[in-house]
Design a protein around this motif. Structure first.
Motif, PDB file in Angstrom:
ATOM      1  N   ARG A 157      41.522  38.489  33.862  1.00  0.00           N
ATOM      2  CA  ARG A 157      40.341  37.897  34.513  1.00  0.00           C
ATOM      3  C   ARG A 157      40.699  37.413  35.915  1.00  0.00           C
ATOM      4  O   ARG A 157      39.960  37.646  36.882  1.00  0.00           O
ATOM      5  CB  ARG A 157      39.832  36.750  33.637  1.00  0.00           C
ATOM      6  CG  ARG A 157      38.769  35.847  34.258  1.00  0.00           C
ATOM      7  CD  ARG A 157      38.541  34.663  33.330  1.00  0.00           C
ATOM      8  NE  ARG A 157      37.727  33.629  33.920  1.00  0.00           N
ATOM      9  CZ  ARG A 157      36.459  33.401  33.601  1.00  0.00           C
ATOM     10  NH1 ARG A 157      35.851  34.169  32.725  1.00  0.00           N
ATOM     11  NH2 ARG A 157      35.794  32.414  34.163  1.00  0.00           N
ATOM     12  N   TRP A 158      41.840  36.731  36.035  1.00  0.00           N
ATOM     13  CA  TRP A 158      42.230  36.176  37.332  1.00  0.00           C
ATOM     14  C   TRP A 158      42.677  37.251  38.307  1.00  0.00           C
ATOM     15  O   TRP A 158      42.586  37.069  39.522  1.00  0.00           O
ATOM     16  CB  TRP A 158      43.326  35.137  37.120  1.00  0.00           C
ATOM     17  CG  TRP A 158      42.849  33.927  36.379  1.00  0.00           C
ATOM     18  CD1 TRP A 158      41.580  33.402  36.399  1.00  0.00           C
ATOM     19  CD2 TRP A 158      43.615  33.090  35.510  1.00  0.00           C
ATOM     20  NE1 TRP A 158      41.516  32.295  35.586  1.00  0.00           N
ATOM     21  CE2 TRP A 158      42.732  32.076  35.028  1.00  0.00           C
ATOM     22  CE3 TRP A 158      44.935  33.091  35.076  1.00  0.00           C
ATOM     23  CZ2 TRP A 158      43.160  31.080  34.144  1.00  0.00           C
ATOM     24  CZ3 TRP A 158      45.357  32.097  34.195  1.00  0.00           C
ATOM     25  CH2 TRP A 158      44.477  31.101  33.738  1.00  0.00           C
ATOM     26  N   LEU A 159      43.154  38.367  37.803  1.00  0.00           N
ATOM     27  CA  LEU A 159      43.616  39.441  38.675  1.00  0.00           C
ATOM     28  C   LEU A 159      42.506  40.393  39.104  1.00  0.00           C
ATOM     29  O   LEU A 159      42.672  41.140  40.064  1.00  0.00           O
ATOM     30  CB  LEU A 159      44.709  40.256  37.970  1.00  0.00           C
ATOM     31  CG  LEU A 159      46.058  39.563  37.766  1.00  0.00           C
ATOM     32  CD1 LEU A 159      46.950  40.418  36.874  1.00  0.00           C
ATOM     33  CD2 LEU A 159      46.740  39.288  39.094  1.00  0.00           C
ATOM     34  N   SER A 160      41.391  40.396  38.380  1.00  0.00           N
ATOM     35  CA  SER A 160      40.352  41.401  38.637  1.00  0.00           C
ATOM     36  C   SER A 160      39.161  40.868  39.416  1.00  0.00           C
ATOM     37  O   SER A 160      38.227  41.609  39.698  1.00  0.00           O
ATOM     38  CB  SER A 160      39.857  41.991  37.309  1.00  0.00           C
ATOM     39  OG  SER A 160      39.276  40.985  36.497  1.00  0.00           O
ATOM     40  N   GLY A 161      39.196  39.594  39.788  1.00  0.00           N
ATOM     41  CA  GLY A 161      38.069  39.018  40.517  1.00  0.00           C
ATOM     42  C   GLY A 161      38.093  39.348  41.998  1.00  0.00           C
ATOM     43  O   GLY A 161      38.889  40.181  42.463  1.00  0.00           O
ATOM     44  N   PRO A 162      37.220  38.714  42.769  1.00  0.00           N
ATOM     45  CA  PRO A 162      37.188  38.928  44.229  1.00  0.00           C
ATOM     46  C   PRO A 162      38.551  38.625  44.845  1.00  0.00           C
ATOM     47  O   PRO A 162      39.304  37.792  44.339  1.00  0.00           O
ATOM     48  CB  PRO A 162      36.127  37.931  44.708  1.00  0.00           C
ATOM     49  CG  PRO A 162      35.264  37.687  43.495  1.00  0.00           C
ATOM     50  CD  PRO A 162      36.183  37.752  42.321  1.00  0.00           C
ATOM     51  N   TRP A 163      38.842  39.320  45.953  1.00  0.00           N
ATOM     52  CA  TRP A 163      40.150  39.159  46.608  1.00  0.00           C
ATOM     53  C   TRP A 163      39.969  38.896  48.077  1.00  0.00           C
ATOM     54  O   TRP A 163      39.136  39.551  48.706  1.00  0.00           O
ATOM     55  CB  TRP A 163      40.977  40.436  46.402  1.00  0.00           C
ATOM     56  CG  TRP A 163      42.439  40.162  46.245  1.00  0.00           C
ATOM     57  CD1 TRP A 163      43.399  40.297  47.206  1.00  0.00           C
ATOM     58  CD2 TRP A 163      43.102  39.721  45.053  1.00  0.00           C
ATOM     59  NE1 TRP A 163      44.619  39.966  46.698  1.00  0.00           N
ATOM     60  CE2 TRP A 163      44.475  39.604  45.375  1.00  0.00           C
ATOM     61  CE3 TRP A 163      42.691  39.401  43.780  1.00  0.00           C
ATOM     62  CZ2 TRP A 163      45.417  39.186  44.445  1.00  0.00           C
ATOM     63  CZ3 TRP A 163      43.608  38.993  42.852  1.00  0.00           C
ATOM     64  CH2 TRP A 163      44.963  38.885  43.180  1.00  0.00           C
ATOM     65  N   VAL A 214      37.571  50.212  38.568  1.00  0.00           N
ATOM     66  CA  VAL A 214      38.003  51.616  38.517  1.00  0.00           C
ATOM     67  C   VAL A 214      39.471  51.702  38.122  1.00  0.00           C
ATOM     68  O   VAL A 214      39.863  52.529  37.290  1.00  0.00           O
ATOM     69  CB  VAL A 214      37.755  52.306  39.874  1.00  0.00           C
ATOM     70  CG1 VAL A 214      38.396  53.696  39.900  1.00  0.00           C
ATOM     71  CG2 VAL A 214      36.260  52.409  40.147  1.00  0.00           C
ATOM     72  N   LEU A 215      40.307  50.858  38.716  1.00  0.00           N
ATOM     73  CA  LEU A 215      41.726  50.859  38.362  1.00  0.00           C
ATOM     74  C   LEU A 215      41.911  50.469  36.897  1.00  0.00           C
ATOM     75  O   LEU A 215      42.772  51.019  36.201  1.00  0.00           O
ATOM     76  CB  LEU A 215      42.496  49.900  39.266  1.00  0.00           C
ATOM     77  CG  LEU A 215      44.014  49.888  39.076  1.00  0.00           C
ATOM     78  CD1 LEU A 215      44.630  51.253  39.354  1.00  0.00           C
ATOM     79  CD2 LEU A 215      44.660  48.831  39.975  1.00  0.00           C
ATOM     80  N   GLU A 216      41.102  49.554  36.406  1.00  0.00           N
ATOM     81  CA  GLU A 216      41.179  49.160  35.000  1.00  0.00           C
ATOM     82  C   GLU A 216      40.858  50.338  34.093  1.00  0.00           C
ATOM     83  O   GLU A 216      41.550  50.583  33.097  1.00  0.00           O
ATOM     84  CB  GLU A 216      40.228  47.995  34.723  1.00  0.00           C
ATOM     85  CG  GLU A 216      40.697  46.672  35.323  1.00  0.00           C
ATOM     86  CD  GLU A 216      39.710  45.551  35.066  1.00  0.00           C
ATOM     87  OE1 GLU A 216      38.821  45.725  34.207  1.00  0.00           O
ATOM     88  OE2 GLU A 216      39.828  44.503  35.723  1.00  0.00           O
ATOM     89  N   ARG A 217      39.814  51.084  34.413  1.00  0.00           N
ATOM     90  CA  ARG A 217      39.448  52.250  33.589  1.00  0.00           C
ATOM     91  C   ARG A 217      40.525  53.322  33.658  1.00  0.00           C
ATOM     92  O   ARG A 217      40.855  53.963  32.654  1.00  0.00           O
ATOM     93  CB  ARG A 217      38.098  52.818  34.041  1.00  0.00           C
ATOM     94  CG  ARG A 217      36.902  51.943  33.697  1.00  0.00           C
ATOM     95  CD  ARG A 217      35.597  52.727  33.805  1.00  0.00           C
ATOM     96  NE  ARG A 217      35.342  53.171  35.167  1.00  0.00           N
ATOM     97  CZ  ARG A 217      34.685  52.467  36.083  1.00  0.00           C
ATOM     98  NH1 ARG A 217      34.226  51.264  35.766  1.00  0.00           N
ATOM     99  NH2 ARG A 217      34.473  52.949  37.296  1.00  0.00           N
ATOM    100  N   LEU A 218      41.072  53.528  34.850  1.00  0.00           N
ATOM    101  CA  LEU A 218      42.110  54.540  35.031  1.00  0.00           C
ATOM    102  C   LEU A 218      43.344  54.223  34.201  1.00  0.00           C
ATOM    103  O   LEU A 218      43.878  55.082  33.494  1.00  0.00           O
ATOM    104  CB  LEU A 218      42.473  54.635  36.516  1.00  0.00           C
ATOM    105  CG  LEU A 218      43.669  55.531  36.881  1.00  0.00           C
ATOM    106  CD1 LEU A 218      43.385  56.977  36.524  1.00  0.00           C
ATOM    107  CD2 LEU A 218      44.000  55.379  38.373  1.00  0.00           C
ATOM    108  N   THR A 219      43.811  52.984  34.290  1.00  0.00           N
ATOM    109  CA  THR A 219      45.026  52.619  33.555  1.00  0.00           C
ATOM    110  C   THR A 219      44.773  52.566  32.051  1.00  0.00           C
ATOM    111  O   THR A 219      45.656  52.883  31.258  1.00  0.00           O
ATOM    112  CB  THR A 219      45.565  51.268  34.043  1.00  0.00           C
ATOM    113  OG1 THR A 219      44.530  50.276  33.991  1.00  0.00           O
ATOM    114  CG2 THR A 219      46.087  51.384  35.470  1.00  0.00           C
ATOM    115  N   GLU A 220      43.575  52.181  31.663  1.00  0.00           N
ATOM    116  CA  GLU A 220      43.248  52.161  30.232  1.00  0.00           C
ATOM    117  C   GLU A 220      43.321  53.570  29.654  1.00  0.00           C
ATOM    118  O   GLU A 220      43.859  53.794  28.575  1.00  0.00           O
ATOM    119  CB  GLU A 220      41.851  51.580  30.015  1.00  0.00           C
ATOM    120  CG  GLU A 220      41.458  51.477  28.556  1.00  0.00           C
ATOM    121  CD  GLU A 220      40.093  50.849  28.366  1.00  0.00           C
ATOM    122  OE1 GLU A 220      39.776  50.440  27.235  1.00  0.00           O
ATOM    123  OE2 GLU A 220      39.330  50.760  29.355  1.00  0.00           O
TER     124      GLU A 220
END
Length: 275
Positions: free
Chosen positions: A131-137, A215-221
């Motif tokens: 959660r903390w890594l995937s939010g706004p940057w 997108v990166l989450e879906r790719l790595t999953e």
């Protein structure tokens, strides 16, 4: 008033705070060890620390003694009276939120630039990290100092080609620097968990442009969901992925654990342009 030096074991006994297995609780009683963990982010005088799962308040007290203002989120209401004693002792420096950390709007409650320091409950630790890594940057947090089971910590910092390298490694390292700063033996906890633990320190870095976290989450999953298979097989159902590999010159006969974080990011950038 109860003295600040009261042994944490006595605080736990006085409030009847047996660690809850269902909440993934394991308490650290050693004040010197807690002070070392609180020191990992660097000087905290005048800064805000955000803590999840403070339990009886051992780490909370260490953070307060280090000069931080602390926002502590605790869903176990049994622990609130012990934390309230700390709140009374450190006037205006501790705010307790009785809630599930997964439901908190952290930028509102902790503010921008807070240091997250927590002995995370094992059953929600990974979910909170993602959660903390995937939010706004850039993120609302300045650093993360988090305790995990050692095997989880090793996955966070793992390098490509190692047995521990996986989805968590990529998602942790693509826009932050992560390192293990401390290993903790089972005996440091009450009750002792079945596994060793480690403290991971994570600081944000510039995010590569044009890459969407989802997108990166879906790719790595997809890639690591079938990690023993070649990319041509594991990514075949992810639209555009195989074409992106070809455009980038990444051999689709490779397996996910051989693909670097930078290469995953490049593939995600290609896919993000289509999303």
């Amino acid at each position: 008033m109860i003295e600040a030096t009261e042994p944490l074991r006595d605080v736990i006994a006085r409030h009847g705070l047996q660690a809850s297995k269902s909440l993934g609780q394991n308490f650290i009683l050693d004040r010197q060890l807690l002070a070392r963990i609180a020191a990992v982010p660097g000087p905290l005088e005048g800064l805000t620390a955000y803590e999840v799962g403070p339990g009886p308040g051992g780490l909370t007290n260490a953070l307060l003694e280090a000069g931080a203002s602390v926002v502590a989120v605790e869903r176990d209401r049994r622990c609130i009276p012990a934390l309230a004693e700390l709140e009374a002792r450190h006037k205006g420096k501790l705010r307790i939120i009785d809630a599930d950390a997964l439901t908190i709007d952290e930028p509102t409650e902790a503010g921008e630039g807070a240091h997250v320091v927590a002995n995370l409950p094992y059953n929600v630790g990974t979910a909170l990290l993602l959660r903390w890594l995937s939010g706004p940057w850039p993120p609302w947090w300045r650093s993360l100092t988090l305790m995990f089971q050692k095997e989880v910590a090793e996955r966070i910092v793992a390098a490509p080609g190692s047995k521990d390298f996986g989805r968590l490694s990529v998602l942790s390292q693509w826009r932050s620097d992560a390192r293990i700063v401390m290993n903790l033996h089972r005996s440091a906890f009450v009750p002792p968990p079945k596994v060793m633990s480690a403290v991971v320190h994570i600081v944000p870095k510039n995010m590569p442009g044009g890459v969407k976290a989802a997108v990166l989450e879906r790719l790595t999953e997809a890639a690591f969901g079938q990690r023993r298979k070649m990319l041509r097989s594991s990514l075949k159902n992810l639209p555009g992925a195989l074409e992106a590999l070809q455009r980038l010159g990444i051999d689709s006969s490779r397996r996910a654990e051989t693909v670097s974080v930078a290469e995953f990011v490049e593939v995600a950038r290609e896919l993000s342009a289509r999303a």
